[in-house]
Design an enzyme around this catalytic site. Sequence first.
Site, mmCIF file in Angstrom:
data_model
loop_
_atom_site.group_PDB
_atom_site.id
_atom_site.type_symbol
_atom_site.label_atom_id
_atom_site.label_comp_id
_atom_site.label_asym_id
_atom_site.label_seq_id
_atom_site.Cartn_x
_atom_site.Cartn_y
_atom_site.Cartn_z
ATOM 1 N N ARG A 30 0.845 -1.212 0.000
ATOM 2 C CA ARG A 30 0.000 0.000 0.000
ATOM 3 C C ARG A 30 0.871 1.249 0.000
ATOM 4 N NH1 ARG A 30 -4.067 -0.397 4.754
ATOM 5 N NH2 ARG A 30 -5.054 1.375 3.724
ATOM 6 N N ASP B 30 -3.449 7.414 3.427
ATOM 7 C CA ASP B 30 -2.659 7.873 2.277
ATOM 8 C C ASP B 30 -2.263 9.336 2.514
ATOM 9 O OD1 ASP B 30 -5.829 7.943 0.712
ATOM 10 O OD2 ASP B 30 -4.681 9.747 1.139
ATOM 11 N N HIS C 94 -6.300 7.580 11.931
ATOM 12 C CA HIS C 94 -5.938 6.156 11.863
ATOM 13 C C HIS C 94 -4.477 5.964 11.494
ATOM 14 C CE1 HIS C 94 -10.405 4.870 11.169
ATOM 15 N NE2 HIS C 94 -10.157 5.190 12.428
ATOM 16 N N CYS D 105 8.750 2.772 16.212
ATOM 17 C CA CYS D 105 9.557 1.728 16.864
ATOM 18 C C CYS D 105 8.861 1.270 18.145
ATOM 19 C CB CYS D 105 10.952 2.269 17.221
ATOM 20 S SG CYS D 105 11.945 1.067 18.153
ATOM 21 N N CYS E 195 11.576 1.813 21.324
ATOM 22 C CA CYS E 195 11.899 3.130 21.926
ATOM 23 C C CYS E 195 10.842 4.190 21.628
ATOM 24 C CB CYS E 195 13.267 3.605 21.419
ATOM 25 S SG CYS E 195 13.291 4.059 19.670
ATOM 26 N N CYS F 283 15.766 -0.106 13.835
ATOM 27 C CA CYS F 283 15.332 1.239 14.244
ATOM 28 C C CYS F 283 16.502 2.225 14.120
ATOM 29 C CB CYS F 283 14.847 1.226 15.695
ATOM 30 S SG CYS F 283 14.487 2.900 16.325
ATOM 31 N N CYS G 139 17.252 3.464 18.071
ATOM 32 C CA CYS G 139 17.781 2.576 19.129
ATOM 33 C C CYS G 139 18.532 1.373 18.575
ATOM 34 C CB CYS G 139 16.637 2.104 20.047
ATOM 35 S SG CYS G 139 15.500 0.945 19.271
#
Length: 233
Positions: free
Chosen positions: A57, A92, A107, A115, A118, A134, A137
Amino acid sequence: MYKNIVILTGAGISAESGIATFRDGGGLWSSHKVEDVATLNGYRRNPALVHDFYNSRRRELKNVSPNPAHIALAELEENHPGSVVIVTQNVDDLHERAGTKNLLHMHGELLSIRCEACGYKFKSGTDFSIESVCPKCSKKGVLRPDIVWFGEVPMHLEKIELLLISADLFISIGTSGAVYPAAGFVSIARNSAHTVEINIEASITASLFHEQIAGKAGKAVPEYVKKLLQATE
Ligand code: APR
């Protein structure tokens, strides 16, 4: 002339840009099980499947553009002397790309990543997987789409509630009224605002609106925005 306009948008406003809705024929929920790709349990059960669902998507965003409905709403914000705020259920980036500034993604967003270790959030249009690390971190396998899944609390609800009780015009565009709390916004707004539904067909909550405009967003929204802006001249 309206002073505080709040606009709720759903997947129907992006349909004419080529992005599938959820509950129309051939929609996303006819080819994917919600519990597999749009719940925390589904993500825990099979994170690779969920990453694939959101990666595809996210990639799709590169091939679509805002349609006249997104553009008309950005023009309304630009030219209307009152306040115009869009609350979108969509993940979007078409409202942003049309020029909308006052925007709340209740949403979450496809282009935002979070993450779990963290809490760091960042924007990215690339693919993610259980191998992703990440950037803050440096832990691996802890990055998830910054999307609100079923059973999770939507974003910005307190701010949205304040906007709804002070609105004098509430417009709902391209949403089926199938999912709360968004489907309940009209019940809050209608105490103080004129409420309008612009949808290709009557939504589940259509009877709660003072006014219903049946039509495709790409045509009906520019027409309605033109009427609003003429009233300010
Ligand atoms: N113009 C106007 N309305 C349209 C158009 C169009 N071109 N195409 C479809 N619609 C309408 C459909 O008739 C339907 O009422 O848009 C609505 C889309 O409904 P859904 O597919 O249920 O999408 P939405 O209401 O945004 O879903 C709400 O459900 O799955 C969750 O998180 C997801 O944000 C989503 C939420």
